[in-house]
Design an enzyme around this catalytic site. Structure first.
Site, PDB file in Angstrom:
ATOM      1  N   GLU A  87      88.089  -5.272 -59.569  1.00 35.02           N
ATOM      2  CA  GLU A  87      87.007  -4.711 -60.691  1.00 35.02           C
ATOM      3  C   GLU A  87      87.399  -3.733 -61.546  1.00 35.02           C
ATOM      4  OE1 GLU A  87      83.318  -5.404 -60.524  1.00 35.02           O
ATOM      5  OE2 GLU A  87      84.219  -6.903 -59.333  1.00 35.02           O
ATOM      6  N   SER A 477      32.829  -7.465 -16.307  1.00 35.07           N
ATOM      7  CA  SER A 477      33.076  -6.462 -15.012  1.00 35.07           C
ATOM      8  C   SER A 477      33.915  -5.449 -15.049  1.00 35.07           C
ATOM      9  CB  SER A 477      33.406  -7.596 -13.721  1.00 35.07           C
ATOM     10  OG  SER A 477      32.074  -8.207 -13.738  1.00 35.07           O
TER      11      SER A 477
END
Length: 783
Positions: A87, A477
């Site tokens: 780079e 229940s």
């Protein structure tokens, strides 16, 4: 001549001054309002927030930019050299701007009449990324870039600039910075990268998508070769090292573990909690470390229990038919595609795959299926469940008699690989189908409230609706223990005898009559309080609610943590009002925790990116019912397991208490239960509330899931019983009269009582009496 020379010199001076003035003007304009470079002093980019289980395992990550900041010291030298060579070769020489590169790029762009090439240094890339974000690519920006880069180089060291660059740069696949990229592409930390891997990463900044080794491997290799060549040219490595690195085999991480999938409903609940408390931006950018109560082993056991239980229930419901049907000329193409899919994943026992029926033989009682290059043999014994769905028929009453009743040639079906057959490429398989029924499970510690496992549905990828928290379903229940506990605190004795007989009451509107019935519509006459709960007698529970009063029962439910709206009528006794699994599990935890109501706890603590603890949660408990009542309820719920509808739970082979729940038309099935250390709730049903098959009660549909889960998570734990409070006593009572067991008692039970409420009289010798007189005597016998 001299005059002409003077005029020429003067003209040149004017032109020079104009150029200098113009340049100065542009410099002033372009350099005004520059971003403050001091912000780079404290680098705080968006980073990943991570969520951990109770043993430190990662279960979720949230990010805006997938970045993990690492110090430069953690980056191996060859990685730094690779990026510099590729780079910005003169990075250690220039002062922020490489004028040679800029001049070359300027001439090329001028000739092309557009910005085609850049001469950016690493410093300029840092400037652009951190200080000039979201600005257009113009000469003005390039000038500002250059000015800022020169200032940065004066203020910061080369090492600091490299640190910023290597952590900020985008490297594809959603990864920002070299640490995230190393984990994304190679499944390792940046400090463990070798030369070949470092060169591969260094080739990405130019075009991360174009040079991705996961999507374009050949291009990535070419770019890697370029980077290695530049490293040789710059003297960082030798040609031999470059050749060896280029020829070395790269182990790319092609399959990424989705940590969120380990506990998706739990993780999503935590995410919503954090967003509500801290805001989305702070969560997704702030780098939180969130430590939760979840136990991964228990979570996996919960998921497996849900999958197993729903598969079993789905098969009891019957076979809904093939996925699709193929004509004879379509079968070869299907097999060709299946062969390609098979090459991507290895066949092994337990795997579920798509297959096409190629032959059906009633005589041999088997079906032949094609699975690409492999063939499967599906015996009738592995598809007997595949009867046509019929809600009116119990699953045990109808089985498949022959294969042709369910399948025909060309049917595309799901099969589970069981074992390899005698011939090469042949498998014995079992018929499968994807269940439509849903289920949820929630497990927490009753004393601390820590939620250890939560599954909100079969598959989060298909449905994100969390049935453990968001759904409001009738508990049936499973709500009865709240009524019975309220009755105990109201003054009713567990030795009370209650009459199980027809009962008629006005409906809420007052125009119709309501006639509650027991399951299977039978009545059992005089019944012990304990037995009424164990056997889940509906009519008796309605009578209990009538006696203690509806407002009192509603308030009692609130004390136990029920927050959903409750219908203020007698149907409340049968669980007619919708509640969440979380609420009901929390209520049962009160019985397990000596009457203490705990707040469910999901998040233990939250640590920010600087290591500061910004949230720490402790158990919040409040005494809501007496410890003696809680224990008597536990004793009664143990009887549900030993003597009643929860009989399947006896297979756990340790003390456990719980209650089944089933609603009208079998639309919901529940099992709520607990041991001394864990309370777990399970719900099963369809999202569209359609009925399940005949016989799919809480005992059959939900209790097995609870058992699968609890048996797995408790297998390595010592057997423990529930601690008994000091003011609880036990008495052996006659199951028919509720009095102390005597010499004439035929059936007896040991029952827990709060001290002072136990029976004091012994059961007498049975005598002949009129029915009504005997009943009246029994009704008062609980004394």
């Amino acid at each position: 001549m001299k005059r002409l020379l003077k005029i020429l010199i003067g003209f040149l001076c004017v032109i020079t001054l104009l150029l200098i003035g113009t340049a100065a003007g542009f410099w002033y304009l372009w350099s005004s309002n520059l971003p403050y470079i001091g912000s780079l002093e404290e680098y705080r980019p968006p980073i990943i927030s991570q969520v951990f289980s109770d043993d430190g395992e990662l279960i979720a990550r949230f990010w805006e930019e997938k970045r993990i900041v690492v110090p430069l010291e953690d980056c191996p030298p060859h990685l730094v050299h690779a990026f510099v060579a590729a780079e910005d070769a003169r990075f250690f020489e220039h002062e922020g701007v490489d004028f040679q590169s800029i001049t070359r790029a300027f001439i090329n762009n001028l000739m092309a009449r557009k910005i085609q090439q850049g001469g950016s240094t690493i410093t300029q890339q840092v400037t652009r990324s951190l200080l000039l974000k979201n600005t257009k690519r113009t000469y003005r920006r390039k000038a500002r870039e250059a000015i800022l880069s020169l200032q940065i180089e004066k203020r910061f060291s080369k090492e600091r600039i490299l640190f910023l660059y290597l952590n900020q740069i985008y490297l594809g696949q959603g990864a920002y910075g070299v640490e995230a990229a190393a984990r994304t592409y190679f499944g390792k930390s940046v400090k463990d990268l070798n030369l070949a891997e470092s060169a591969m990463l260094a080739g990405l900044p130019q075009a991360p998508s174009r040079y991705s080794p996961l999507n374009h491997f050949n291009r990535a290799k070419a770019r890697q070769k370029y980077v290695l060549g530049r490293m040789v040219e710059e003297g960082y490595i030798t040609k031999e090292q470059a050749k060896e690195a280029y020829e070395s085999e790269l182990e790319l991480r092609t399959e990424h573990e989705n940590v969120f999938a380990r506990a998706p409903y739990f993780a999503e609940y935590v995410r919503q909690y954090l967003v509500d408390k801290y805001g989305k931006e702070r969560l997704y950018r702030g780098g939180f470390k969130v430590y939760t109560t979840l136990n991964l082993r228990m979570q996996e056991a919960a998921r497996e229990a849900i999958l197993k239980g729903t598969r079993e229930l789905d098969k009891r419901e019957g076979y809904r038919g093939p996925l699709t049907h193929l004509e004879p000329d379509e079968i070869p193409l299907f097999l060709e595609k299946a062969a390609l899919e098979a090459r991507e994943r290895a066949y092994e026992p337990g795997l579920v795959v798509r297959a096409v029926v190629t032959e059906v033989s009633d005589r041999l009682e088997e079906v032949r299926v094609g699975m690409g290059e492999a063939e499967g043999r599906l015996p009738l014994s592995r598809m007997k469940w595949a009867r046509k769905p019929d809600p009116g028929k119990a699953y045990w009453a109808a089985h498949l008699k022959k294969p042709s009743e369910a399948l025909s040639v060309g049917d595309v079906i799901l099969v589970r690989l069981r074992k390899q057959g005698a011939r090469s490429g042949e498998w014995e398989v079992a018929l499968e189908q994807e269940p439509e029924v849903q289920a949820a499970l929630l497990c927490m510690e009753p004393r601390t409230g820590r939620v250890k496992a939560m599954v909100g549905g079969r598959d989060f990828a298909i449905s994100q609706f969390n049935r453990a928290i968001q759904a409001r379903r009738q508990p049936g229940s499973a709500f009865k223990p709240i009524i019975y506990s309220a009755a105990l605190d109201w003054g009713m004795s567990p030795a009370r005898i209650l009459l199980d007989s027809p009962y008629i009451a006005e409906s809420g509107s007052g125009s119709d009559m309501w006639k509650p019935k027991n399951y299977k519509e039978r009545f059992f006459g005089p019944t012990l309080f304990r037995t009424a709960l164990a056997k889940s007698r509906n009519v008796i529970t309605v009578k209990i609610l009538r006696e203690i009063g509806i407002p009192y029962a509603v308030q009692y439910a609130r004390w136990l943590g029920i927050e959903s709206d409750l219908t203020p009528d007698l149907s409340l006794a049968l669980g007619s009002s919708g509640v969440s699994l979380m609420e009901l599990t929390r209520a049962y935890a009160v019985f397990a925790n000596g009457g203490m109501l705990v707040e469910p706890l999901f998040v233990e603590r939250v640590v920010d990116r600087d290591g500061r603890v910004i949230e720490e949660n402790q158990t919040k408990a409040e005494g809501v019912i007496p410890a003696e009542t809680a224990y008597v309820m536990t004793d009664l719920l143990k009887a549900v397991v030993k003597e009643g509808t929860g009989w399947r739970i006896k297979a756990l082979k340790r003390p456990a208490a719980g209650k089944t729940g089933t609603t009208n038309d079998l639309r919901d099935a529940w099992f709520m239960g607990y041991t001394p250390d864990l309370v777990t709730g399970v719900w099963v049903g369809y999202d569209d509330r359609k009925p399940m098959g005949r016989g799919e009660t809480g005992s059959r549909a939900a209790a097995p899931i609870w058992l699968y889960f609890m048996r797995e998570v408790l297998k390595d734990r010592p057997v423990k019983d529930f601690p008994v409070p000091g003011r609880v006593v036990f008495a052996k009572i006659d199951a028919k009269t509720g009095l102390l067991a005597g010499p004439y008692s035929e059936k007896t039970v040991f029952q827990a009582f709060e001290q002072g409420t136990e029976p004091t009289r012994y059961s007498p010798k049975p005598k002949t009496a009129k029915s009504g007189q005997f009943l009246q005597y029994d009704m008062d016998a609980g004394g």
